[in-house]
Each structure stands twice: as C-alpha cells, then as structure tokens.
Design a protein around this motif. Structure first.
Motif, PDB file in Angstrom:
ATOM      1  N   ARG A   1     -19.162  11.348   0.363  1.00  0.00           N
ATOM      2  CA  ARG A   1     -17.904  10.618   0.152  1.00  0.00           C
ATOM      3  C   ARG A   1     -16.793  11.617  -0.184  1.00  0.00           C
ATOM      4  NH1 ARG A   1     -16.806   5.056  -1.982  1.00  0.00           N
ATOM      5  NH2 ARG A   1     -14.747   5.096  -2.930  1.00  0.00           N
ATOM      6  N   PRO A   2     -16.496  12.550   0.690  1.00  0.00           N
ATOM      7  CA  PRO A   2     -15.499  13.575   0.363  1.00  0.00           C
ATOM      8  C   PRO A   2     -14.081  13.009   0.287  1.00  0.00           C
ATOM      9  CG  PRO A   2     -16.146  13.740   2.665  1.00  0.00           C
ATOM     10  CD  PRO A   2     -17.050  12.729   2.038  1.00  0.00           C
ATOM     11  N   MET A   3     -13.334  13.465  -0.702  1.00  0.00           N
ATOM     12  CA  MET A   3     -11.905  13.144  -0.796  1.00  0.00           C
ATOM     13  C   MET A   3     -11.253  14.171  -1.716  1.00  0.00           C
ATOM     14  SD  MET A   3     -12.127   9.614  -2.999  1.00  0.00           S
ATOM     15  CE  MET A   3     -13.245   9.438  -4.390  1.00  0.00           C
ATOM     16  N   ARG A   4      -9.969  14.402  -1.496  1.00  0.00           N
ATOM     17  CA  ARG A   4      -9.270  15.452  -2.232  1.00  0.00           C
ATOM     18  C   ARG A   4      -8.701  14.911  -3.544  1.00  0.00           C
ATOM     19  NH1 ARG A   4      -4.816  17.216   0.437  1.00  0.00           N
ATOM     20  NH2 ARG A   4      -4.878  15.558   1.995  1.00  0.00           N
ATOM     21  N   ARG A   5      -8.969  15.667  -4.607  1.00  0.00           N
ATOM     22  CA  ARG A   5      -8.538  15.271  -5.949  1.00  0.00           C
ATOM     23  C   ARG A   5      -7.028  15.029  -6.014  1.00  0.00           C
ATOM     24  NH1 ARG A   5     -10.644  16.457 -11.224  1.00  0.00           N
ATOM     25  NH2 ARG A   5     -12.394  17.424 -10.142  1.00  0.00           N
ATOM     26  N   LYS A   6      -6.249  15.976  -5.544  1.00  0.00           N
ATOM     27  CA  LYS A   6      -4.794  15.859  -5.668  1.00  0.00           C
ATOM     28  C   LYS A   6      -4.262  14.643  -4.912  1.00  0.00           C
ATOM     29  CE  LYS A   6      -3.684  20.719  -6.512  1.00  0.00           C
ATOM     30  NZ  LYS A   6      -2.937  21.914  -6.031  1.00  0.00           N
ATOM     31  N   ARG A   7      -4.884  14.346  -3.775  1.00  0.00           N
ATOM     32  CA  ARG A   7      -4.422  13.210  -2.983  1.00  0.00           C
ATOM     33  C   ARG A   7      -4.685  11.894  -3.716  1.00  0.00           C
ATOM     34  NH1 ARG A   7      -6.389   9.594   0.705  1.00  0.00           N
ATOM     35  NH2 ARG A   7      -4.929   8.942   2.333  1.00  0.00           N
ATOM     36  N   VAL A   8      -5.840  11.777  -4.334  1.00  0.00           N
ATOM     37  CA  VAL A   8      -6.163  10.549  -5.072  1.00  0.00           C
ATOM     38  C   VAL A   8      -5.205  10.361  -6.243  1.00  0.00           C
ATOM     39  CG1 VAL A   8      -7.904   9.379  -6.466  1.00  0.00           C
ATOM     40  CG2 VAL A   8      -8.581  10.607  -4.392  1.00  0.00           C
ATOM     41  N   LEU A   9      -4.970  11.417  -6.988  1.00  0.00           N
ATOM     42  CA  LEU A   9      -4.078  11.319  -8.140  1.00  0.00           C
ATOM     43  C   LEU A   9      -2.654  10.986  -7.697  1.00  0.00           C
ATOM     44  CD1 LEU A   9      -5.420  14.393 -10.151  1.00  0.00           C
ATOM     45  CD2 LEU A   9      -5.946  11.975 -10.517  1.00  0.00           C
ATOM     46  N   ALA A  10      -2.242  11.542  -6.557  1.00  0.00           N
ATOM     47  CA  ALA A  10      -0.909  11.237  -6.031  1.00  0.00           C
ATOM     48  C   ALA A  10      -0.806   9.784  -5.587  1.00  0.00           C
ATOM     49  CB  ALA A  10      -0.580  12.175  -4.863  1.00  0.00           C
ATOM     50  N   LEU A  11      -1.896   9.228  -5.048  1.00  0.00           N
ATOM     51  CA  LEU A  11      -1.898   7.823  -4.635  1.00  0.00           C
ATOM     52  C   LEU A  11      -1.705   6.891  -5.823  1.00  0.00           C
ATOM     53  CD1 LEU A  11      -4.754   7.554  -1.972  1.00  0.00           C
ATOM     54  CD2 LEU A  11      -2.344   6.982  -1.638  1.00  0.00           C
ATOM     55  N   VAL A  12      -2.365   7.210  -6.932  1.00  0.00           N
ATOM     56  CA  VAL A  12      -2.220   6.374  -8.129  1.00  0.00           C
ATOM     57  C   VAL A  12      -0.764   6.382  -8.589  1.00  0.00           C
ATOM     58  CG1 VAL A  12      -2.911   6.067 -10.524  1.00  0.00           C
ATOM     59  CG2 VAL A  12      -4.613   6.743  -8.815  1.00  0.00           C
ATOM     60  N   GLN A  13      -0.156   7.547  -8.609  1.00  0.00           N
ATOM     61  CA  GLN A  13       1.244   7.639  -9.012  1.00  0.00           C
ATOM     62  C   GLN A  13       2.140   6.892  -8.033  1.00  0.00           C
ATOM     63  OE1 GLN A  13       2.505   9.166 -11.931  1.00  0.00           O
ATOM     64  NE2 GLN A  13       4.266   7.964 -11.273  1.00  0.00           N
ATOM     65  N   ALA A  14       1.836   7.015  -6.741  1.00  0.00           N
ATOM     66  CA  ALA A  14       2.638   6.324  -5.726  1.00  0.00           C
ATOM     67  C   ALA A  14       2.548   4.811  -5.895  1.00  0.00           C
ATOM     68  CB  ALA A  14       2.176   6.736  -4.330  1.00  0.00           C
ATOM     69  N   ALA A  15       1.343   4.300  -6.162  1.00  0.00           N
ATOM     70  CA  ALA A  15       1.177   2.860  -6.359  1.00  0.00           C
ATOM     71  C   ALA A  15       2.050   2.374  -7.512  1.00  0.00           C
ATOM     72  CB  ALA A  15      -0.292   2.534  -6.613  1.00  0.00           C
ATOM     73  N   HIS A  16       2.052   3.119  -8.592  1.00  0.00           N
ATOM     74  CA  HIS A  16       2.878   2.765  -9.752  1.00  0.00           C
ATOM     75  C   HIS A  16       4.356   2.769  -9.375  1.00  0.00           C
ATOM     76  CE1 HIS A  16       4.335   2.677 -13.905  1.00  0.00           C
ATOM     77  NE2 HIS A  16       5.096   3.707 -13.597  1.00  0.00           N
ATOM     78  N   ASP A  17       4.787   3.801  -8.664  1.00  0.00           N
ATOM     79  CA  ASP A  17       6.196   3.924  -8.304  1.00  0.00           C
ATOM     80  C   ASP A  17       6.629   2.821  -7.340  1.00  0.00           C
ATOM     81  OD1 ASP A  17       6.235   6.186  -9.873  1.00  0.00           O
ATOM     82  OD2 ASP A  17       6.071   7.600  -8.192  1.00  0.00           O
ATOM     83  N   ILE A  18       5.720   2.377  -6.471  1.00  0.00           N
ATOM     84  CA  ILE A  18       6.041   1.328  -5.498  1.00  0.00           C
ATOM     85  C   ILE A  18       6.173  -0.025  -6.180  1.00  0.00           C
ATOM     86  CG2 ILE A  18       5.075   0.051  -3.523  1.00  0.00           C
ATOM     87  CD1 ILE A  18       3.844   2.799  -2.662  1.00  0.00           C
ATOM     88  N   GLY A  19       5.428  -0.223  -7.273  1.00  0.00           N
ATOM     89  CA  GLY A  19       5.530  -1.478  -8.003  1.00  0.00           C
ATOM     90  C   GLY A  19       4.220  -2.217  -8.195  1.00  0.00           C
ATOM     91  N   TRP A  20       3.087  -1.579  -7.868  1.00  0.00           N
ATOM     92  CA  TRP A  20       1.792  -2.184  -8.188  1.00  0.00           C
ATOM     93  C   TRP A  20       1.682  -2.201  -9.714  1.00  0.00           C
ATOM     94  CZ3 TRP A  20      -2.058  -3.545  -4.475  1.00  0.00           C
ATOM     95  CH2 TRP A  20      -1.707  -3.277  -3.145  1.00  0.00           C
ATOM     96  N   ASN A  21       1.540  -3.386 -10.292  1.00  0.00           N
ATOM     97  CA  ASN A  21       1.633  -3.486 -11.751  1.00  0.00           C
ATOM     98  C   ASN A  21       0.294  -3.483 -12.464  1.00  0.00           C
ATOM     99  OD1 ASN A  21       0.600  -6.055 -11.312  1.00  0.00           O
ATOM    100  ND2 ASN A  21       2.576  -7.087 -11.562  1.00  0.00           N
ATOM    101  N   ASP A  22      -0.805  -3.379 -11.712  1.00  0.00           N
ATOM    102  CA  ASP A  22      -2.125  -3.392 -12.358  1.00  0.00           C
ATOM    103  C   ASP A  22      -3.065  -2.489 -11.561  1.00  0.00           C
ATOM    104  OD1 ASP A  22      -4.306  -3.965 -13.920  1.00  0.00           O
ATOM    105  OD2 ASP A  22      -4.653  -5.958 -13.078  1.00  0.00           O
TER     106      ASP A  22
END
Length: 467
Positions: free
Chosen positions: A193-214
């Motif tokens: 299940r390979p995935m890049r650490r920085k990309r995952v962390l950036a996605l979480v921040q992006a979700a917050h910035d877009i307006g995902w509230n939970d």
C-alpha cells in the motif's frame, strides 16, 4: 532518525489467539453483533418494520451506504472487498443502490429528513466523481436530506487530490474518514500500500482549507515491520494537521480468516500491545482527549464539549453529537436498524443483485431486539459514551431489578474492580482512569450472546503507562 529495530514478535499461534479474542469484543454500541443475527429473519420482516416505522416513536433517519470495491488488495485488510478495475461494475452498482433506495422508500412509513449520510467500503472514492454526484442526487430524491445533513465518506488517500476534494465538497460531502494505516515507508511497502507521507499530510490540510469540517484519521498499531520510532514519527506528523479525530486501530493477524494476511510474515509482527500503548501515551502527552474506544480528539473538538455535557452518541460510523436515528443501510452487507429491528443485506454481490432483479429487498439475516437486548445496548452505549453506567436509572427505565438481572455480571465486575479497571457503587459502576482504555473488555461482561456462543471472556491486558 535511524530506523529502530522492531520489537520482538509473539509466537504466531499466540498472536492469532490473542487477535481472535480481541476481535470478538464489543467495539460499538450495536448489540447484538451481526454474527448473532439469524437468517430466519428475512425481507418480509424488514418490510414490515419499514411499513410500521414510527409506531414506537418517530426518529430522524441516517443512511449507511456500502461501496464494496477496491482497486488493489492490501495485505493487512480484514474485510472482503471486491477487487476490480472494471468501472462498468461501479455503474451497475450505483444503479442497484438506486433500485434499493426506491424499494425501501416505497415501504417506509413516516419519512423524516436524513440527518447523517456515510459512505463506507471498500473504497467509496473508488467511484468516479460523476458516480458520487449521481448517487447523492438519487438518495436526496428518495430520502430528502436535512438542510444541515452531515455527509461523510471513508476514503483511501491514494486516490484523492485537492481537485477531487473540491469536487466532492461541491456535491455536499463534509466529513472525510481517511484510512492510512501508517506513514512509514517500510510498513506500507510490506502491506503493498505505498503512498507518500508529504502528499497525505498535504491532502489533510487541503481538505481543511476547502471546507471539510470533520476530517478523521485511522492509524493502525501492531502492523508488520512497525517500530516504535516509525509509529511515533507518524503520530507526530498527523497531530500537526487540522484533524478532528484520530482513531487507533489494533491490527488483528488472523490469516486463517483473512486470506491476504497469509502473504505476511508472522515473524515481522511486533508486540502490538506495546505499540498501542506507546500511541496512547503520545496522544495523552499531546493533550488529546480519549472519548472512548481509542478515539482521540484535540482540545478544541466539538465532540470534546459534547462529551463533557453528556451529549455524546455512538453509532456504526463513530462518535457524534446529533440525535439518535433510525438507520437505513444500502448496498452489499449493509446493516439497517428500524426501531428494535436489525436487518443485514446480502453479503455476496450475486445474491444482492439477484434479489433486486426480482424486485425483492436484499435481506439475508436480521434480529428483533428483546427487552433484555435493549437494556444491554443502553448499558453499553452509556459505558462507551460516558465511561459509567447509572444502573438505578437504567433499571427504572426498563422496569427491572438490576441486582437480579445482572447478578452474574456484577460478580465479573467485582473481579475487574480488583484489577483496578472499574469502580463500583451500590447502583452504579464505571471505568477507572486505567480501565477507560479497556472499555470493550468491560462491555464484554454484558454480552450475553457471545457468552452463550462460548466466546471466552478475555483477560484485560496489564495496564502500561499512565491512563
């Protein structure tokens, strides 16, 4: 940081035995567990439950939609997803979900607005955005979402991007439950299940910035090749992101039950209990509150305030602070609860599709709750949400003598009290600070179905660290 040596593993047979016993514990307020449902319950009983809904009091609705597809098989998985790259299967499946929704609403008495919608799987974001938009429109057409409906989905971050998060947010989704299960490269390669650490962390921040509230994350402990330093780094990274809840999930190595796990080397398994306690201590030191069942929230979380005010609720998706609902499950293996009745859909796709083709509700098994079930479910819910149970109030609400009804269970609680896991009063009990980490073991005392099935009551692990 140098890569630490993995903690010495337990012998394979001992690991599997411990995993099986832990997996059998109650981990939600649903009671009894689906393993104890009966196939004597079928579509006719569920249709009657839908048609008579509201007779015992009208509640809002929630929808639980199962999307069983995944693109690849992760070796640690304890589910049975359908692995496919054929998007036409997704087309057909979304059509079947619409058919099922139409059948359910044709029977549903006293429809009420949908307060919560959750897509689980499998991998719901396996579906293209156009499918998820179509599904939203179909469900809203049949069930009618409340204006403040909280819509969420479980998602695999490997198949998300900031653009896709924006598209899904525009549809109406606001809750994102990300399954990592780790960020350590060595562990992820082992799990395929390979995935890049920085990309995952950036996605979480992006979700917050877009307006995902939970935004919620699940991190697993006890995975093959997982180390104390690797897990600690993962936790330190994710705690810097704007997530609202972090769930710690112990890995259960059960290769005799889950075939993909047979490709994992049991000698790579660390001492999961040690790593789990390490993770708990990291979260405590960071000031995160343990809601229960290894769900942790930051100091600013609304769920933290709901917990302090006694408004915390628990359903199959997790903790929330909304009213209790009737739940309609749609899709493969989905579980519904209408009043005092549970119904589970067919668990094989061919059976699910065949039922709908014949214009039937795709029910495989279910359960009608007894008066005793309702008492025990209420007790477990109080334990999981407040950490304590007022037996006098419970007994008054259900017209029983708790000293008689729970005489056997009280003796088991006394044994747990001697271990320092629970406190006891004449008409109440609750988890101690140490015992709060052992809520499933405490709840198991009251699981009569597991006891009758011969499931042994597990000994709570010796507490480590400060609770």
């Amino acid at each position: 940081m140098p890569h630490a040596t993995a903690i010495a593993p337990l012998p394979d047979t001992e690991t599997s035995m411990l995993a099986a016993r832990q997996a059998a514990l109650p981990h939600s307020a649903q009671y009894p567990a689906v393993d104890h449902f009966s196939e004597a319950y079928g579509a006719a009983q569920y249709a009657h439950a839908l048609a008579t809904r509201g007779a015992g009091g009208l509640r809002p609705l929630s929808l639980q939609v199962e999307v069983p597809f995944c693109r690849t098989q992760c070796l640690h998985c304890n589910r049975q997803p359908i692995i496919t790259h054929d998007i036409q299967r997704a087309d057909r499946y979304v059509g079947r979900l619409a058919e099922e929704a139409e059948r359910v609403t044709a029977l549903l008495a006293a429809p009420t607005p949908v307060l919560r919608l959750h897509l689980s799987g499998g991998t719901p974001n396996y579906l293209p955005t156009r499918h998820l938009a179509l599904l939203w429109d179909q469900l809203n057409h049949h069930f009618h979402f409340a204006e403040d409906c909280q819509a969420s989905m479980t998602a695999d971050p490997r198949y998300l991007s900031a653009r896709r998060l924006t598209e899904l947010h525009a549809i109406g989704y606001r809750g994102l439950h990300l399954l990592l299960p780790e960020l350590d490269d060595d562990v992820l390669q082992t799990l395929q299940r390979p995935m890049r650490r920085k990309r995952v962390l950036a996605l979480v921040q992006a979700a917050h910035d877009i307006g995902w509230n939970d935004v919620r994350l699940e991190i697993m402990t006890g995975l093959p090749r997982q180390t104390d330093s690797g897990l600690r780094r993962t936790l330190q990274d994710v705690l810097q992101t704007p997530i609202q809840l972090l769930r710690l999930v112990p890995y259960w190595h059960l290769p005799q039950r889950f075939a993909p796990q047979r490709l994992l080397d049991a000698s790579d398994l660390p001492d999961g209990q040690v790593l789990h306690e390490l993770a708990r201590n990291e979260l405590r030191q960071a000031g995160w509150l343990h809601l229960g069942l290894d769900r942790y929230v930051p100091p600013s979380s609304p769920l933290r305030h709901a917990s302090g005010q006694g408004r915390l609720r628990l359903d199959a998706v997790g903790y929330h602070a909304q009213p209790d609902t009737d739940t309609i499950g749609l899709g493969l293996g989905a579980v519904s609860r209408i009043g005092t009745q549970y119904a589970q859909n067919c668990r094989r796709l061919v059976d699910y599709e065949a039922a709908l083709q014949h214009q039937l509700l795709p029910i495989q098994r279910g359960h009608v709750m007894s008066a005793d079930d309702l008492v025990r479910q209420g007790l477990m819910h109080a334990l999981f949400c407040q950490g304590e149970v007022d037996l006098a109030t419970l007994a008054e609400a259900h017209l029983l003598d708790h000293r008689v009804a729970f005489a056997r269970e009280w003796r088991a609680l006394q044994a747990l009290a001697r271990q320092g896991l629970v406190w006891l009063e004449e008409d109440a009990f609750g988890a101690t600070a140490t015992g709060f980490d052992c809520l499933p073991q405490i709840a198991a005392v009251f699981d009569r179905y597991a006891r009758h099935a011969g499931t042994p009551l597990p000994e709570p692990a010796s507490p480590r660290g400060t609770a």
